[in-house]
Design a protein around this motif. Structure first.
Motif, PDB file in Angstrom:
ATOM      1  N   LEU A 101      10.473  -4.642  -2.598  1.00 14.90           N
ATOM      2  CA  LEU A 101       9.657  -3.760  -1.768  1.00 14.90           C
ATOM      3  C   LEU A 101      10.503  -2.758  -0.994  1.00 14.90           C
ATOM      4  N   GLN A 151       5.056  -6.819   5.123  1.00 15.83           N
ATOM      5  CA  GLN A 151       4.750  -6.284   3.799  1.00 15.83           C
ATOM      6  C   GLN A 151       5.026  -7.320   2.709  1.00 15.83           C
ATOM      7  N   GLN A 155       2.148  -9.045   0.132  1.00 17.07           N
ATOM      8  CA  GLN A 155       2.214  -9.009  -1.328  1.00 17.07           C
ATOM      9  C   GLN A 155       2.258 -10.417  -1.932  1.00 17.07           C
ATOM     10  N   LYS A 158      -1.177 -11.748  -1.920  1.00 16.75           N
ATOM     11  CA  LYS A 158      -1.927 -11.098  -3.000  1.00 16.75           C
ATOM     12  C   LYS A 158      -1.621 -11.761  -4.333  1.00 16.75           C
ATOM     13  N   ALA A 170       0.162  -7.296  -9.134  1.00 13.93           N
ATOM     14  CA  ALA A 170       0.737  -8.155  -8.088  1.00 13.93           C
ATOM     15  C   ALA A 170       2.150  -8.593  -8.453  1.00 13.93           C
ATOM     16  N   ALA A 173       4.633  -5.691  -8.075  1.00 14.96           N
ATOM     17  CA  ALA A 173       4.886  -5.355  -6.671  1.00 14.96           C
ATOM     18  C   ALA A 173       6.047  -6.161  -6.109  1.00 14.96           C
ATOM     19  N   ARG A 261       3.897   2.891  -7.450  1.00 19.96           N
ATOM     20  CA  ARG A 261       4.422   2.273  -6.234  1.00 19.96           C
ATOM     21  C   ARG A 261       5.699   2.976  -5.801  1.00 19.96           C
TER      22      ARG A 261
END
Length: 306
Positions: A101, A151, A155, A158, A170, A173, A261
């Motif tokens: 991320l 964050q 994720q 999720k 997912a 990510a 993303r």
């Protein structure tokens, strides 16, 4: 009265009592009873400080809870070997997801030390009642203005709760390494006959995952279908059609809408983008093969604006 206020007032009371006992001991240094109570109140103060820290972490959304169920943990304890087998993959799940991320790429070998420092994951407490693991971390914003821990938690929740149609989004990510470490942790839970509940009160929302034995099997079945994606670089040209949650934008191209993303450290790169703006973006495309639908799934990550 909230938990933090309660534990703060409790701590203040213990500190006052401890000071009184210390003063009594100074006046009567040979008094065995005074020495006993002085030492006892020091322990009370120490325990109360720990409770205050946990309450403050909960209020600041720095804390999430993992509650374990099963014969091995029914008395509120857990074997150290079992805890290590769970904690290692759990920590790695968070670190690899955070690396993805923050930097926009999967860690090739070890996760960057700066990521571990930013997350600052700690076992805050092991509580009785089945077995509850209270895990704290650092929710303060980094240089991008975002909380990497928040964050990352978002994720991972999720991924745990995802339906099959959104599964590869997912996975992409958090990155393949994070997903595989999560699978490793769930495998350990299965091997020890455990179930789990995860809880996290985020800013503005509450997240939970009911990790029953059936739910663990469902998530593991999805995770075990993942194969290494084919990755390549390409340019995508189109108009900005949406900038949604932190880390994602949508591009309308001649072939249709594409979701892209971007890493947290790339936030400044997209701040000036607006709807209907024409852009040319260099992206990394990951092509996954979905063995269930027997089709390819394409996911894109921003590299730079051209």
């Amino acid at each position: 009265m909230d938990n933090l206020t309660f534990y703060t007032e409790r701590l203040t009371g213990f500190q006052a009592a401890a000071e009184s006992q210390r003063e009594l001991l100074r006046q009567n240094p040979d008094d065995v009873g005074a020495q006993f109570f002085a030492e006892a109140y020091e322990v009370y103060v120490s325990d109360a400080k720990h409770e205050c820290n946990l309450a403050q972490a909960e209020q600041l959304q720095e804390l999430f809870e993992v509650r374990l169920f099963g014969e091995e943990v029914s008395d509120g304890t857990i074997r150290l070997d079992t805890l290590a087998k769970l904690a290692g993959p759990l920590s790695a799940t968070f670190k690899h997801a955070a690396h993805r991320l923050h930097f926009g790429k999967v860690a090739r070998h070890k996760v960057d030390k700066s990521i571990s420092a930013l997350l600052d994951l700690r076992l805050g407490a092991l509580a009785y009642g089945s077995t509850k693991l209270y895990i704290t971390g650092n929710v303060h914003p980094d240089l991008t203005g975002q909380s990497l821990l928040q964050q990352t938690l978002l994720q991972i929740f999720k991924l745990l709760t995802v339906k099959s149609e959104d599964f590869y989004d997912a996975v992409d990510a958090v990155g393949l390494k994070s997903a595989r470490k999560l699978d490793e942790m769930l495998a350990t839970m299965q091997a020890h006959g455990m179930a789990a509940e995860w809880h996290w009160d985020s800013p503005g929302n509450k997240y939970s995952w009911d990790g029953s034995t059936d739910e663990i099997l469902r998530v593991k079945s999805l995770l075990e279908t993942i194969t290494e994606p084919e990755s390549y670089v390409e340019n995508l040209t189109g108009e900005i059609s949406g900038i949604h949650d932190v880390g994602r934008l949508e591009l309308r191209t001649n072939e249709g809408k594409v979701k892209i993303r971007f890493a947290l450290q790339q936030t400044s790169m997209v701040l000036d983008l607006h709807l209907h703006q024409a852009v040319n973006l260099k992206v990394e495309t990951n092509r996954y093969f979905d063995s269930l639908s027997k089709s390819y799934v394409f996911k894109h990550f921003l590299l730079e604006r051209m």
